[in-house]
Scaffold this motif. Structure first.
Motif, short mmCIF file in Angstrom:
data_model
loop_
_atom_site.label_atom_id
_atom_site.label_comp_id
_atom_site.label_asym_id
_atom_site.label_seq_id
_atom_site.Cartn_x
_atom_site.Cartn_y
_atom_site.Cartn_z
N ALA A 150 -18.09 15.79 37.13
CA ALA A 150 -19.18 14.82 36.94
C ALA A 150 -19.94 15.04 35.65
O ALA A 150 -20.68 14.15 35.21
N HIS A 151 -19.78 16.19 34.99
CA HIS A 151 -20.58 16.49 33.80
C HIS A 151 -19.73 16.60 32.55
O HIS A 151 -20.05 17.34 31.63
N ASN A 152 -18.68 15.84 32.51
CA ASN A 152 -17.86 15.73 31.31
C ASN A 152 -18.45 14.60 30.45
O ASN A 152 -18.65 13.49 30.93
N GLY A 153 -18.70 14.88 29.18
CA GLY A 153 -19.33 13.89 28.32
C GLY A 153 -18.41 12.80 27.81
O GLY A 153 -18.88 11.86 27.16
N LEU A 154 -17.12 12.88 28.11
CA LEU A 154 -16.17 11.86 27.65
C LEU A 154 -16.00 10.82 28.75
O LEU A 154 -15.45 11.09 29.82
N ARG A 155 -16.47 9.59 28.47
CA ARG A 155 -16.44 8.52 29.45
C ARG A 155 -16.12 7.20 28.76
O ARG A 155 -16.52 6.98 27.62
N LEU A 156 -15.44 6.33 29.47
CA LEU A 156 -15.15 4.98 29.00
C LEU A 156 -15.86 4.00 29.92
O LEU A 156 -15.68 4.05 31.14
N LEU A 157 -16.67 3.11 29.34
CA LEU A 157 -17.49 2.18 30.12
C LEU A 157 -17.29 0.76 29.61
O LEU A 157 -17.31 0.52 28.39
N SER A 158 -17.12 -0.18 30.53
CA SER A 158 -17.01 -1.58 30.12
C SER A 158 -18.36 -2.11 29.66
O SER A 158 -19.42 -1.55 29.98
N ARG A 159 -18.33 -3.20 28.93
CA ARG A 159 -19.58 -3.82 28.46
C ARG A 159 -20.50 -4.17 29.62
O ARG A 159 -21.71 -3.93 29.56
N ASP A 160 -19.92 -4.71 30.70
CA ASP A 160 -20.73 -5.08 31.85
C ASP A 160 -21.47 -3.87 32.42
O ASP A 160 -22.66 -3.95 32.74
N VAL A 161 -20.77 -2.76 32.55
CA VAL A 161 -21.40 -1.55 33.08
C VAL A 161 -22.49 -1.06 32.14
O VAL A 161 -23.60 -0.72 32.58
N VAL A 162 -22.21 -0.99 30.85
CA VAL A 162 -23.20 -0.51 29.88
C VAL A 162 -24.47 -1.36 29.95
O VAL A 162 -25.60 -0.83 29.88
N SER A 163 -24.31 -2.65 30.12
CA SER A 163 -25.47 -3.55 30.15
C SER A 163 -26.34 -3.32 31.39
O SER A 163 -27.51 -3.72 31.41
#
Length: 222
Positions: A150-163
């Motif tokens: 859970a504390h890995n800084g490498l993440r991929l996020l969709s635009r919808d999630v980021v918003s």
């Protein structure tokens, strides 16, 4: 290719390595925004020379605040479809980001979390691995997620999630807050194996066993 992907890089006193990190990333992902979080060295100038967009905090606010600023910048770009959170100290591998993006596109995922515990490439050390696994267990217990790292800084996020994210925890607790917010959303997520490269340099910047203990302590206190 990858024109719809933005790497968001929190940046604080990484003048030794940041130019190389940005150059290597931009060979595959041309769009990089570095959020200079009140650095006292030449980090911002070197990142810009290497081709990154640089947004600056006048004072050090913490990694959570830097990520939120980076998210807001990326959302201002109409063609952005994916955000990758990426460390400035050389720990993360660009090829892992490619694999995460391929997985997200192939399976219609909204989020891909990097995990150093899904293969044996990362040499985290037995004690640090144990402490991080305790932190994962606590995070899984207190959020609507089931992760191995859970504390890995490498993440991929969709635009919808980021918003839909709003990070308010500026220091170490931002990682668990981000996981908690994603867990509360009705989105599809998965994990992907990544190689976190621990070097003498990255350990000197806070990647010690004590740092992992701080993560666990801050989780419990929170």
């Amino acid at each position: 290719m990858n024109e719809d992907v933005w790497l968001v890089v929190p940046l604080y006193n990484e003048a030794t390595v940041i130019a190389d990190v940005v150059r290597r990333a931009r060979e595959v992902f041309p769009h990089v925004v570095c959020v200079d979080d009140g650095s006292a060295d030449d980090s911002a100038r070197l990142a810009a020379q290497a081709g990154a967009v640089v947004v600056r905090h006048p004072v050090n606010l913490g990694q959570g605040a830097a990520l939120q600023t980076g998210f807001e910048y990326a959302l201002s770009v109409p063609d952005m479809r994916w955000v990758v959170t990426f460390d400035a100290d050389g720990q993360h591998q660009v090829e892992d980001v490619v694999a995460m993006l391929d997985l997200a596109r192939a399976e219609g995922l909204d989020v891909v979390f990097g995990s150093r515990f899904l293969d044996d490439r990362t040499d985290a050390g037995l004690l640090k691995r144990a402490v991080l696994r305790m932190a994962v267990a606590y995070t899984n217990l207190t959020t609507r997620t089931k992760l191995t790292d859970a504390h890995n800084g490498l993440r991929l996020l969709s635009r919808d999630v980021v918003s839909r994210l709003q990070i308010t925890q500026n220091r170490m607790a931002h990682a668990s807050e981000l996981v908690s917010q994603i867990g509360a959303l009705d989105v599809r997520y998965a994990e992907s194996p990544v190689h976190v490269l621990y070097t003498d340099y990255s350990r000197s910047k806070g990647q010690s066993l004590w740092n992992a203990v701080n993560i666990l302590a801050e989780l419990i206190l929170r």
